[in-house]
Write a protein that holds these residues in place. Structure first.
Motif, short mmCIF file in Angstrom:
data_model
loop_
_atom_site.label_atom_id
_atom_site.label_comp_id
_atom_site.label_asym_id
_atom_site.label_seq_id
_atom_site.Cartn_x
_atom_site.Cartn_y
_atom_site.Cartn_z
N LEU A 343 -12.27 5.33 4.76
CA LEU A 343 -12.66 6.73 4.63
C LEU A 343 -13.62 7.05 5.76
O LEU A 343 -14.48 6.23 6.10
CB LEU A 343 -13.35 6.95 3.29
N PRO A 344 -13.50 8.24 6.35
CA PRO A 344 -14.46 8.60 7.39
C PRO A 344 -15.79 9.00 6.74
O PRO A 344 -15.79 9.44 5.58
CB PRO A 344 -13.81 9.79 8.07
N GLY A 345 -16.84 8.83 7.46
CA GLY A 345 -18.11 9.31 6.94
C GLY A 345 -18.21 10.81 7.18
O GLY A 345 -17.35 11.41 7.83
N CYS A 346 -19.26 11.45 6.67
CA CYS A 346 -19.37 12.90 6.82
C CYS A 346 -20.48 13.28 7.78
O CYS A 346 -20.92 14.42 7.79
CB CYS A 346 -19.59 13.56 5.48
N SER A 347 -20.95 12.34 8.57
CA SER A 347 -22.09 12.65 9.43
C SER A 347 -21.79 13.84 10.33
O SER A 347 -22.65 14.67 10.58
CB SER A 347 -22.46 11.42 10.26
N GLY A 348 -20.55 13.96 10.82
CA GLY A 348 -20.20 15.07 11.70
C GLY A 348 -19.68 16.28 10.96
O GLY A 348 -19.51 17.34 11.56
N PHE A 349 -19.40 16.12 9.67
CA PHE A 349 -18.77 17.22 8.92
C PHE A 349 -19.63 17.56 7.71
O PHE A 349 -19.28 17.27 6.57
CB PHE A 349 -17.37 16.82 8.44
N THR A 350 -20.73 18.18 7.96
CA THR A 350 -21.71 18.35 6.89
C THR A 350 -21.25 19.31 5.79
O THR A 350 -21.80 19.30 4.71
CB THR A 350 -23.05 18.83 7.46
N SER A 351 -20.25 20.14 6.07
CA SER A 351 -19.82 21.10 5.04
C SER A 351 -18.54 20.68 4.35
O SER A 351 -17.98 21.46 3.58
CB SER A 351 -19.59 22.47 5.68
N LEU A 352 -18.08 19.49 4.62
CA LEU A 352 -16.76 19.09 4.14
C LEU A 352 -16.65 19.17 2.61
O LEU A 352 -17.51 18.67 1.89
CB LEU A 352 -16.45 17.66 4.59
N GLN A 353 -15.58 19.83 2.15
CA GLN A 353 -15.36 19.96 0.71
C GLN A 353 -14.08 19.29 0.25
O GLN A 353 -14.00 18.82 -0.87
CB GLN A 353 -15.32 21.44 0.33
N PHE A 354 -13.08 19.31 1.10
CA PHE A 354 -11.80 18.71 0.73
C PHE A 354 -11.39 17.72 1.81
O PHE A 354 -11.36 18.08 2.99
CB PHE A 354 -10.71 19.77 0.60
N LEU A 355 -11.05 16.54 1.38
CA LEU A 355 -10.56 15.57 2.34
C LEU A 355 -9.27 14.96 1.82
O LEU A 355 -9.20 14.50 0.69
CB LEU A 355 -11.59 14.46 2.56
N ASN A 356 -8.26 15.02 2.66
CA ASN A 356 -7.00 14.37 2.30
C ASN A 356 -6.78 13.20 3.25
O ASN A 356 -6.69 13.37 4.46
CB ASN A 356 -5.85 15.37 2.43
N ILE A 357 -6.68 12.03 2.69
CA ILE A 357 -6.52 10.84 3.52
C ILE A 357 -5.43 9.95 2.93
O ILE A 357 -5.42 8.74 3.03
CB ILE A 357 -7.89 10.14 3.67
N GLU A 358 -4.48 10.64 2.30
CA GLU A 358 -3.34 9.92 1.71
C GLU A 358 -2.51 9.21 2.78
O GLU A 358 -2.51 9.60 3.95
CB GLU A 358 -2.42 10.93 1.01
N MET A 359 -1.80 8.21 2.35
CA MET A 359 -0.82 7.54 3.19
C MET A 359 -1.39 7.05 4.52
O MET A 359 -0.84 7.28 5.58
CB MET A 359 0.39 8.45 3.42
N ASN A 360 -2.54 6.43 4.46
CA ASN A 360 -3.07 5.76 5.63
C ASN A 360 -2.99 4.26 5.39
O ASN A 360 -2.14 3.82 4.62
CB ASN A 360 -4.51 6.23 5.89
#
Ligand code: NAG
Ligand code: NAG
Ligand code: NAG
Ligand code: NAG
Ligand code: NAG
Ligand code: NAG
Ligand code: NAG
Length: 653
Positions: A343-360
């Motif tokens: 999973l990526p960290g959120c250091s660069g995406f401080t407002s992130l609400q939805f993350l889709n990381i399926e099928m990696n």
């Protein structure tokens, strides 16, 4: 910008054209143009030569049958849908459409299966342009030929949206502007030209009113709208399924589109190799779809700063570089179907609400995700090849703690490794806390050891288990020896099973316990007691020795008393008779009471040796152990009892 570009169709037609041009237009250097077209490489400054179009290969007006008419598919006051428009009925159609002047009620017009030449099509468009029609759709315009310049009157229209799908141009060679200019300069809000193998579109010649442009499924390239400053109202641009290659060029295309909010570049051939010049995106761009391209990790160096919703699904991203990207507005990130290992960290995406990381390729997602991304409301991480191990427990716990933030739980989350667990849902995967926590495991092991030690100590101290074990061991050893020992030639002097020797002070025990127990028991053990079987005229020692020699075994009841008073009687005998060597089976020692080592006189080497070897039977104080003691003793005596018995009987006969 004048671009005399060829709008070419299928490759076999190019070849066909070669032949045609060779003898028809031999003086024109068409070849160069052709090759540049085939490789989709358009000179920004096309030659100003005007190249005449070829005579149409198809679409030559067929003989018009009388009454060949269009087909009405829908006919209401607001909406009209017609099919089968041909060069034969098109004049009639134009006349019909010119009835719907601005202000009439017809709003929607759809034309399907249109097969007319360029000029007729333009007449239809011009009529519709000045009618009341707001939504004009064409579908399957084929055999469009004879493209040449048309003086379109753009003034005063009701049209809001033009949608052209499957427009197939059969003309092989024409002035590019003649075609593109008509559409580029339409001052309407929405335009769609889809599924039409279009290879280029020029910039509108003046400030355009386009707000929505959809060029889905064409053959457009990086040359589209470069340095085009007239698309200032454009909000939505859809370039899905085209042939764009450079992400940087796409970004510079948008940099002039000051209102652009949504850009769909999915299903292209986009790459970005980082080392290039900086990307310049429209600042207004908030939604960007870059899915299904060939982008790798470097894409993060080339993203619009204010993007809120970003799709990078189905690319070749293997790592989200930390620290390099800062997308403060990013709320929704789709990284499905890439090559990410975590999973990526959120250091660069401080407002992130939805993350889709399926099928990696995530085996064990890091469990600190929600700490690093406190604003994330939904994480879609299913369909990864999860490795069900201790490390994954933390992630499963995360699911419980996060309170339903994992989208698709539990169905989409299955173990892939190890093989034995493949297909098991993570929800059903449990490892005991113990197996995964080393400290806990050590503490438990320690506790178990302590309990074991305590139990053993308890058994030793309170139940005297070692004594039982020793006795049982001796008993089994004796039995074993009885089984294996070779026939010992005892001569025929044996009259007794055992000789018994003891101190006078222990006689009470011998008479009350030992003799009754041995003689009365089964096996009919005969004992020789030097007092009882005393032969007058012989000394005590002689009597003892006589007794010993007539007995198969010798039992000594050892106690401090015995050692101090009686041992000396036997020393002599021991000295002379090898029979009582250490290995001898004949010697049975019973330790009635413990003998402190200092009580044994230093000269009694033999006794010391025997004591040290602990080859004696200990008389237990507890009554409960007596039975086993007697059994053991009886067993020890009963060695070769049968043989001994034979001897005894021979003697008595
Ligand atoms: C394009 O044409 C203009 C004028 O014809 C010329 O000045 C310019 O150098 C040309 N640019 C390219 C890239 O050929
Ligand atoms: C549509 O229907 C009206 C009558 O309802 C008719 O007058 C008109 O010709 C029809 N249009 C077409 C294109 O057939
Ligand atoms: C006309 O077309 C538009 C866009 O396709 C549609 O939203 C609208 O409902 C249509 N109007 C009628 C009367 O069919
Ligand atoms: C398109 O229209 C032509 C005639 O105009 C017809 O022959 C062809 O089958 C149509 N194609 C589709 C997909 O409808
Ligand atoms: C267009 O033409 C094709 C083939 O002739 C036909 O199957 C289709 O139904 C036509 N479409 C319409 C809307 O009439
Ligand atoms: C363009 O169309 C408008 C409206 O139909 C008309 O008033 C005007 O004269 C036309 N211009 C030309 C040059 O034909
Ligand atoms: C233009 O297209 C956009 C997006 O599909 C839509 O929201 C808008 O209503 C359309 N405008 C018109 C005038 O059809």
């Amino acid at each position: 910008m004048t671009q005399n570009m060829s709008f070419l169709r299928k490759f076999f037609l190019y070849k066909c054209l070669f032949a045609l041009t060779f003898w028809n237009y031999a003086n024109l250097s068409v070849e160069d143009e052709l090759f540049t077209s085939v490789s989709n490489n358009f000179p920004e400054n096309g030659s100003n030569k005007k190249i005449k179009s070829l005579p149409p290969l198809y679409g030559k007006s067929p003989q018009c049958k009388a009454g060949s008419d269009w087909v009405v598919i829908q006919n209401t006051t607001e909406s009209l849908s017609l099919s089968e428009i041909t060069n034969c009925n098109v004049k009639k159609l134009v006349a019909f459409l010119s009835n719907f002047r601005q202000g009439s009620r017809l709003q929607n017009l759809t034309l399907t299966n249109v097969s007319v030449n360029w000029n007729y099509l333009m007449e239809i468009f011009q009529t519709v342009w000045h009618s009341s029609i707001e939504y004009f759709n064409t579908n399957n315009v084929t055999q469009l030929s004879d493209i040449k310049s048309y003086n379109f009157n753009y003034s005063g229209t009701s049209m809001k949206a033009l949608t052209m799908k499957k427009t197939i141009i059969t003309d092989l060679y024409f002035v590019q502007d003649d075609l593109y200019k008509i559409f580029a300069d339409m001052n309407i809000a929405n335009m769609t030209i889809a599924d039409s193998e279009m290879i280029h579109m020029i910039c509108p010649s003046s400030k355009s009113r386009f707000r929505y442009l959809n060029f889905l499924k064409n053959d457009l390239t990086d040359l589209l709208f470069q340095k085009c400053e007239n698309l200032l109202q454009l909000e939505t641009l859809i370039l899905k399924k085209n042939k764009f290659e450079s992400l940087r060029k796409v970004s510079s295309m948008t940099s002039y589109m000051k209102s652009l909010k949504y850009l769909d570049m999915s299903n292209n051939l986009l790459r970005h190799d980082g080392a290039e010049v900086q990307c310049q995106w429209a600042e207004s761009l908030t939604e960007l779809d870059l899915s299904s391209n060939q982008l790798a990790d470097a894409v993060f160096e080339c993203l619009p700063a204010n993007v809120k919703k970003l799709s990078l699904a189905n690319n070749q991203i293997s790592n989200v570089p930390r620290g390099m990207v800062e997308l403060k507005s990013l709320e929704e990130l789709n990284l499905a179907s890439n090559r990410l290992a975590d999973l990526p960290g959120c250091s660069g995406f401080t407002s992130l609400q939805f993350l889709n990381i399926e099928m990696n390729s995530i085996l064990t997602p890091s469990a600190d995700f929600f700490q690093s991304c406190p604003r994330v409301r939904e994480l879609q991480a299913g369909h990864n090849p999860f490795k069900c191990s201790c490390e994954l427990q933390a992630f499963i716990r995360l699911e419980r703690q996060s309170g339903g933030k994992l989208f698709g739980w539990p169905a989409a989350y299955e173990c892939e490794y190890p093989e034995s667990l493949r297909g098991t849902q993570l929800k059903d995967f449990h490892l005991s806390l113990l197996a995964c926590n080393t400290t806990l495991m050590l503490v438990t092991a320690l506790l178990l050891t302590l309990v074991l030690v305590a139990t053993v100590a308890f058994l030793c101290i309170y139940l005297d288990v070692p004594w039982y074990m020793r006795m049982t061991w001796q008993w089994t050893q004796t039995k074993r020896r009885a089984w294996h020992s070779p026939r010992v030639d005892q001569g025929n002097v044996l009259q007794f099973h055992a000789f018994i020797s003891y101190s006078e002070r222990d006689s009470l025990w011998v008479k009350n316990e030992l003799i009754p127990n041995l003689e009365k028991g089964e096996g009919c053990i005969k004992l020789c007691q030097h007092e009882r079987n005393f032969i007058p005229g012989k000394s005590i020692v002689e009597n003892i020795i006589d007794c010993i020699e007539k007995s198969y075994k010798s039992i000594f009841v050892l106690s401090p008393n015995f050692v101090q008073s009686e041992w000396c009687h036997y020393e002599l005998y021991f000295a002379h008779h090898k029979l009582f060597s250490e290995n001898s089976n004949s010697l049975i020692l019973i330790l009635l009471e413990p003998i402190p080592a200092h009580l044994i006189p230093a000269r009694y080497h033999k006794l010391k040796a025997l004591m040290a070897k602990r080859t004696y039977l200990e008389w237990p104080k507890e009554r409960s152990k007596h039975a086993l003691f007697w059994a053991n003793l009886r067993a020890a005596i009963s060695i070769n009892l049968l043989k001994a018995d034979e001897n005894l009987y021979e003697e008595t006969d």
